[in-house]
Enzyme design. Structure first.
Site, PDB file in Angstrom:
ATOM      1  N   LYS A 104       0.826  -1.190   0.107  1.00 48.39           N
ATOM      2  CA  LYS A 104       0.032   0.009  -0.067  1.00 48.39           C
ATOM      3  C   LYS A 104       0.913   1.275   0.112  1.00 48.39           C
ATOM      4  O   LYS A 104       0.768   2.153  -0.826  1.00 48.39           O
ATOM      5  CB  LYS A 104      -0.915  -0.025   1.272  1.00 48.39           C
ATOM      6  CG  LYS A 104      -1.924  -1.117   1.164  1.00 48.39           C
ATOM      7  CD  LYS A 104      -3.068  -0.640   2.205  1.00 48.39           C
ATOM      8  CE  LYS A 104      -2.787  -0.982   3.701  1.00 48.39           C
ATOM      9  NZ  LYS A 104      -2.178  -2.205   4.239  1.00 48.39           N
ATOM     10  N   ARG A 139     -10.221   1.141   7.953  1.00 45.97           N
ATOM     11  CA  ARG A 139      -9.785  -0.219   8.323  1.00 45.97           C
ATOM     12  C   ARG A 139     -10.815  -1.075   8.814  1.00 45.97           C
ATOM     13  O   ARG A 139     -10.829  -2.254   8.757  1.00 45.97           O
ATOM     14  CB  ARG A 139      -8.749  -0.300   9.477  1.00 45.97           C
ATOM     15  CG  ARG A 139      -7.318  -0.370   8.829  1.00 45.97           C
ATOM     16  CD  ARG A 139      -6.417  -0.282  10.028  1.00 45.97           C
ATOM     17  NE  ARG A 139      -4.945  -0.842   9.820  1.00 45.97           N
ATOM     18  CZ  ARG A 139      -3.893  -0.311   9.562  1.00 45.97           C
ATOM     19  NH1 ARG A 139      -4.400   1.077   9.085  1.00 45.97           N
ATOM     20  NH2 ARG A 139      -2.887  -0.563   9.400  1.00 45.97           N
ATOM     21  N   ARG A 172      10.631  -6.648   5.639  1.00 45.86           N
ATOM     22  CA  ARG A 172      10.581  -5.093   5.373  1.00 45.86           C
ATOM     23  C   ARG A 172      11.318  -4.451   6.153  1.00 45.86           C
ATOM     24  O   ARG A 172      11.442  -4.505   7.487  1.00 45.86           O
ATOM     25  CB  ARG A 172       9.081  -4.789   5.569  1.00 45.86           C
ATOM     26  CG  ARG A 172       8.912  -3.345   5.626  1.00 45.86           C
ATOM     27  CD  ARG A 172       7.360  -3.086   5.429  1.00 45.86           C
ATOM     28  NE  ARG A 172       6.592  -3.290   6.442  1.00 45.86           N
ATOM     29  CZ  ARG A 172       5.257  -2.882   6.490  1.00 45.86           C
ATOM     30  NH1 ARG A 172       4.568  -2.455   5.506  1.00 45.86           N
ATOM     31  NH2 ARG A 172       4.635  -2.797   7.789  1.00 45.86           N
ATOM     32  N   ARG A 195      10.391  -1.993  11.511  1.00 54.02           N
ATOM     33  CA  ARG A 195       9.399  -1.103  12.075  1.00 54.02           C
ATOM     34  C   ARG A 195       9.246  -1.728  13.493  1.00 54.02           C
ATOM     35  O   ARG A 195       9.075  -2.958  13.635  1.00 54.02           O
ATOM     36  CB  ARG A 195       8.210  -1.038  11.452  1.00 54.02           C
ATOM     37  CG  ARG A 195       7.702   0.466  10.865  1.00 54.02           C
ATOM     38  CD  ARG A 195       6.455   0.304   9.872  1.00 54.02           C
ATOM     39  NE  ARG A 195       5.493  -0.213  10.278  1.00 54.02           N
ATOM     40  CZ  ARG A 195       4.110  -0.074   9.711  1.00 54.02           C
ATOM     41  NH1 ARG A 195       4.161   0.498   8.652  1.00 54.02           N
ATOM     42  NH2 ARG A 195       3.017  -0.721  10.529  1.00 54.02           N
ATOM     43  N   ARG A 222      -1.525  -7.989  13.853  1.00 56.07           N
ATOM     44  CA  ARG A 222      -2.263  -7.135  12.913  1.00 56.07           C
ATOM     45  C   ARG A 222      -2.768  -7.820  11.529  1.00 56.07           C
ATOM     46  O   ARG A 222      -3.958  -7.479  11.211  1.00 56.07           O
ATOM     47  CB  ARG A 222      -0.891  -6.130  12.146  1.00 56.07           C
ATOM     48  CG  ARG A 222      -0.594  -5.064  13.216  1.00 56.07           C
ATOM     49  CD  ARG A 222       0.767  -4.756  13.032  1.00 56.07           C
ATOM     50  NE  ARG A 222       1.164  -3.993  11.666  1.00 56.07           N
ATOM     51  CZ  ARG A 222       2.102  -4.396  11.172  1.00 56.07           C
ATOM     52  NH1 ARG A 222       3.124  -5.136  11.623  1.00 56.07           N
ATOM     53  NH2 ARG A 222       2.541  -3.846  10.067  1.00 56.07           N
TER      54      ARG A 222
HETATM   55  P1  AMP Z   1       0.058   1.079   8.957  1.00 53.45           P
HETATM   56  O1  AMP Z   1       1.195   1.871   8.883  1.00 53.45           O
HETATM   57  O2  AMP Z   1      -1.056   1.330   8.119  1.00 53.45           O
HETATM   58  O3  AMP Z   1       0.287  -0.363   9.324  1.00 53.45           O
HETATM   59  O4  AMP Z   1      -0.463   1.190  10.430  1.00 53.45           O
HETATM   60  C1  AMP Z   1       0.476   1.104  11.755  1.00 53.45           C
HETATM   61  C2  AMP Z   1      -0.458   0.997  13.096  1.00 53.45           C
HETATM   62  O5  AMP Z   1      -1.130   2.469  13.295  1.00 53.45           O
HETATM   63  C3  AMP Z   1      -1.655   0.096  12.961  1.00 53.45           C
HETATM   64  O6  AMP Z   1      -1.184  -1.303  13.367  1.00 53.45           O
HETATM   65  C4  AMP Z   1      -2.668   0.893  13.921  1.00 53.45           C
HETATM   66  O7  AMP Z   1      -2.026   0.660  15.444  1.00 53.45           O
HETATM   67  C5  AMP Z   1      -2.559   2.238  13.629  1.00 53.45           C
HETATM   68  N1  AMP Z   1      -3.416   2.650  12.508  1.00 53.45           N
HETATM   69  C6  AMP Z   1      -3.155   3.119  11.568  1.00 53.45           C
HETATM   70  N2  AMP Z   1      -4.318   3.315  10.862  1.00 53.45           N
HETATM   71  C7  AMP Z   1      -5.285   2.943  11.637  1.00 53.45           C
HETATM   72  C8  AMP Z   1      -6.685   2.852  11.509  1.00 53.45           C
HETATM   73  N3  AMP Z   1      -7.301   3.526  10.343  1.00 53.45           N
HETATM   74  N4  AMP Z   1      -7.588   2.509  12.627  1.00 53.45           N
HETATM   75  C9  AMP Z   1      -6.892   1.926  13.716  1.00 53.45           C
HETATM   76  N5  AMP Z   1      -5.503   2.144  13.873  1.00 53.45           N
HETATM   77  C10 AMP Z   1      -4.701   2.563  12.726  1.00 53.45           C
END
Ligand code: AMP
Length: 229
Positions: free
Chosen positions: A20, A96, A133, A164, A175
């Site tokens: 993404k 999400r 990653r 990360r 996740r």
């Molecule tokens: P990502 O970089 O999109 O994988 O997001 C990293 C972390 O941020 C996720 O594991 C969640 O803890 C939080 N997060 C990001 N976007 C959302 C969302 N739309 N709703 C809830 N938590 C989010």
């Protein structure tokens, strides 16, 4: 008053590790949209120890979703910024859940969503990708550690690309599990509205981008800018 125009509103969906971030950056650059990653916004808030950052830190570390009521505020202010309204945006990481999709529809009013691009990648492929990653600390560009290296140099900005905090095996599984639970109703939500564009996202970033571009270009060509004032 001179009528300003409102740019397109796109969403990118897919499992963690489906590409993404990479594809969103490229689509945003190709079509002049702002790339809005909720994960990046939250990580920045944590790094700067803002009040939001202090509230969300434990969710990020554990790989759990931040509560919807906090997320809607974050997204509403990001997409409401004047330059973002004008250029249009590509949301990465939001919505999400179905509830977040309803929230997005509400805060976008009277604008509309143009499309949601689903990057389709099987679970075993994303598990493998997430293990390799590394993400740049400075610009968030992801890099693949072909030989499992802990650190790499970011090819884009020369920064340090590392694993990360939430790419530990436990957080990856948490996740992915959450994603599987939320994905089906969320995809149905977009499908019901005729907005879902499914793209096979197995392949090199260039190959996938070609498919994404082919899917998105006709939608954006058909969505003429709307006056906002
Ligand atoms: P990502 O970089 O999109 O994988 O997001 C990293 C972390 O941020 C996720 O594991 C969640 O803890 C939080 N997060 C990001 N976007 C959302 C969302 N739309 N709703 C809830 N938590 C989010």
């Amino acid at each position: 008053m001179v009528a300003a125009s409102r740019g397109p509103s796109l969403v990118v969906l897919g499992r963690q590790g489906s590409g993404k971030g990479t594809q969103a950056q490229r689509v945003a650059a190709a079509f002049g949209l702002r790339h809005l990653s909720t994960g990046a916004m939250l990580r920045e808030a944590v790094a700067h120890r803002t009040p939001l950052g202090r509230r969300v830190q434990r969710y990020l570390v554990q790989g759990r979703l931040v509560p919807d009521e906090l997320m809607v505020g974050v997204v509403e202010s990001a997409i409401g910024a004047r330059d973002v309204v004008r250029s249009g945006f590509l949301l990465d990481g939001f919505p999400r859940t179905r509830r977040q999709a309803d929230d997005l529809e509400r805060v976008l009013d009277p604008a509309r969503l143009d499309a949601a691009v689903l990057l389709d990648v099987p679970l075993d492929v994303v598990r493998h990708r997430l293990g390799l990653r590394r993400v740049c600390r400075r610009c968030e560009t992801p890099t693949v550690a072909q030989h499992g290296e802990d650190e790499l140099v970011c090819a884009v900005c020369g920064g340090q690309a590392v694993r990360r905090d939430d790419d530990t095996p436990e957080a990856i599984e948490a996740r992915l599990e959450t994603h599987e639970l939320e994905a089906a109703p969320l995809l149905r939500w977009f499908e019901d509205r005729g907005l879902l564009l499914r793209v096979d996202a197995v392949g090199s970033p260039d190959e996938v981008f070609e498919r994404v571009h082919a899917a998105v270009a006709p939608v954006l060509a058909a969505s003429s800018p709307e006056p906002t004032e």
